[in-house]
Design a protein around this motif. Structure first.
Motif, PDB file in Angstrom:
ATOM      1  N   VAL A  68      -4.274   6.622 -10.790  1.00 54.67           N
ATOM      2  CA  VAL A  68      -5.142   7.788 -10.933  1.00 54.67           C
ATOM      3  C   VAL A  68      -6.054   7.945  -9.716  1.00 54.67           C
ATOM      4  CG1 VAL A  68      -7.027   8.768 -12.298  1.00 54.67           C
ATOM      5  CG2 VAL A  68      -5.069   7.706 -13.449  1.00 54.67           C
ATOM      6  N   GLN A  69      -6.658   6.850  -9.303  1.00 54.67           N
ATOM      7  CA  GLN A  69      -7.597   6.877  -8.181  1.00 54.67           C
ATOM      8  C   GLN A  69      -6.853   6.439  -6.920  1.00 54.67           C
ATOM      9  OE1 GLN A  69     -10.522   8.120  -8.118  1.00 54.67           O
ATOM     10  NE2 GLN A  69     -10.899   8.398 -10.296  1.00 54.67           N
ATOM     11  N   LEU A  70      -6.450   7.416  -6.133  1.00 57.22           N
ATOM     12  CA  LEU A  70      -5.725   7.151  -4.898  1.00 57.22           C
ATOM     13  C   LEU A  70      -6.707   6.810  -3.784  1.00 57.22           C
ATOM     14  CD1 LEU A  70      -3.229  10.139  -5.228  1.00 57.22           C
ATOM     15  CD2 LEU A  70      -2.780   7.734  -5.782  1.00 57.22           C
ATOM     16  N   PHE A  71      -6.296   5.890  -2.908  1.00 56.46           N
ATOM     17  CA  PHE A  71      -7.197   5.348  -1.889  1.00 56.46           C
ATOM     18  C   PHE A  71      -7.189   6.253  -0.656  1.00 56.46           C
ATOM     19  CE2 PHE A  71      -7.984   1.849   1.381  1.00 56.46           C
ATOM     20  CZ  PHE A  71      -9.350   1.804   1.128  1.00 56.46           C
ATOM     21  N   PRO A  72      -8.304   6.960  -0.372  1.00 57.58           N
ATOM     22  CA  PRO A  72      -8.298   7.936   0.723  1.00 57.58           C
ATOM     23  C   PRO A  72      -8.139   7.310   2.107  1.00 57.58           C
ATOM     24  CG  PRO A  72     -10.506   7.708  -0.206  1.00 57.58           C
ATOM     25  CD  PRO A  72      -9.576   6.964  -1.113  1.00 57.58           C
ATOM     26  N   LEU A  73      -8.625   6.082   2.295  1.00 63.14           N
ATOM     27  CA  LEU A  73      -8.525   5.455   3.613  1.00 63.14           C
ATOM     28  C   LEU A  73      -7.090   5.033   3.935  1.00 63.14           C
ATOM     29  CD1 LEU A  73     -11.760   3.241   3.698  1.00 63.14           C
ATOM     30  CD2 LEU A  73     -11.415   5.553   4.575  1.00 63.14           C
TER      31      LEU A  73
END
Length: 238
Positions: free
Chosen positions: A103-108
């Protein structure tokens, strides 16, 4: 039941990765819960997404076949319609018993450019042989609101590809997750050279089993310890 974290490297050769993972799973005793790192078979192969998703279909069947009297959990690159997802599969007794997409994709890590987010409602506690199991995938570990979704689990899984520069974050948050939820946590991170390792199995009382030099981190699951911890340090999880 044995709790096992497979702290392995992921090469560019998908088939080689699968062969190695299958050998490790076969070597694990029956009545084990086995967790592999995030996208252990393919890595974040942004230039090979279709190839990786097609390979996942084969790998899912292979891993499912190995899950007799074992619980096996790992994530795959999955294509649905025109979208790609980082999806956890849990196998038990040669069945797929649960799936959830990150659900929470890592933007970096550019995940937002290549993956679609999963449904938060799929983050939930499932029960296998009377044991309550839940999962947070890598970066999701950082979100307090998601901790509420796994509250009450006996075992929380965290398959990860967590970077070396944030090693202390990974180890600290994983231990905090076990202490706050008074449960066992299997933190399973990649052993790639730029990853933090730090894989661990942490008990409800905060005892940590880890060894960055090993591929297999293993201990016994103790439901009585959870019950005692929740009884004597009562924070409302009984």
């Amino acid at each position: 039941m044995n709790l096992i974290a497979l702290q392995i490297k992921t090469s560019l050769d998908f088939e080689k990765n699968l062969t190695h993972l299958k050998a490790l799973i076969k070597a694990c005793e029956e009545d084990s819960l086995i967790l592999a790192p995030e996208l252990a078979l393919s890595g974040f192969s942004y230039d090979r997404m279709i190839e990786a998703s097609n390979f996942s279909l084969k790998a899912i069947e292979d891993i499912k076949a190995l899950s007799f009297n074992k619980i096996i959990a790992l994530t795959f690159i999955i294509k649905k319609d025109d979208n790609f997802f980082n999806t956890l599969y849990i196998f038990h007794n040669q069945e797929i018993v649960h799936t959830q997409s990150k659900v929470q994709l890592f933007p970096l890590g550019n995940e937002l450019e290549y993956f679609s987010a999963g449904n938060k409602n799929d983050i939930k506690i499932i029960e296998i042989n009377g044991i309550k199991i839940a999962t947070l995938i890598c970066f999701e570990l950082r979100f307090p609101k998601l901790w509420e979704k796994v509250k009450g689990a006996d075992i929380i899984l965290n398959p990860a590809m967590w970077g070396l520069k944030r090693k202390d974050h990974y180890e600290s948050i994983s231990k905090a997750l076990a202490l706050v939820n008074q449960c066992f946590v299997i933190a399973c991170n990649s052993a790639d050279d730029n990853m933090a390792k730090g894989s661990a199995i942490i008990s409800s009382f905060g005892n940590v089993i880890k060894d960055d030099s090993k591929e297999v981190i293993k201990t016994n699951f103790d439901l009585d310890e959870i019950k005692k911890t929740r009884r004597y340090i009562d924070i409302g999880l009984n």
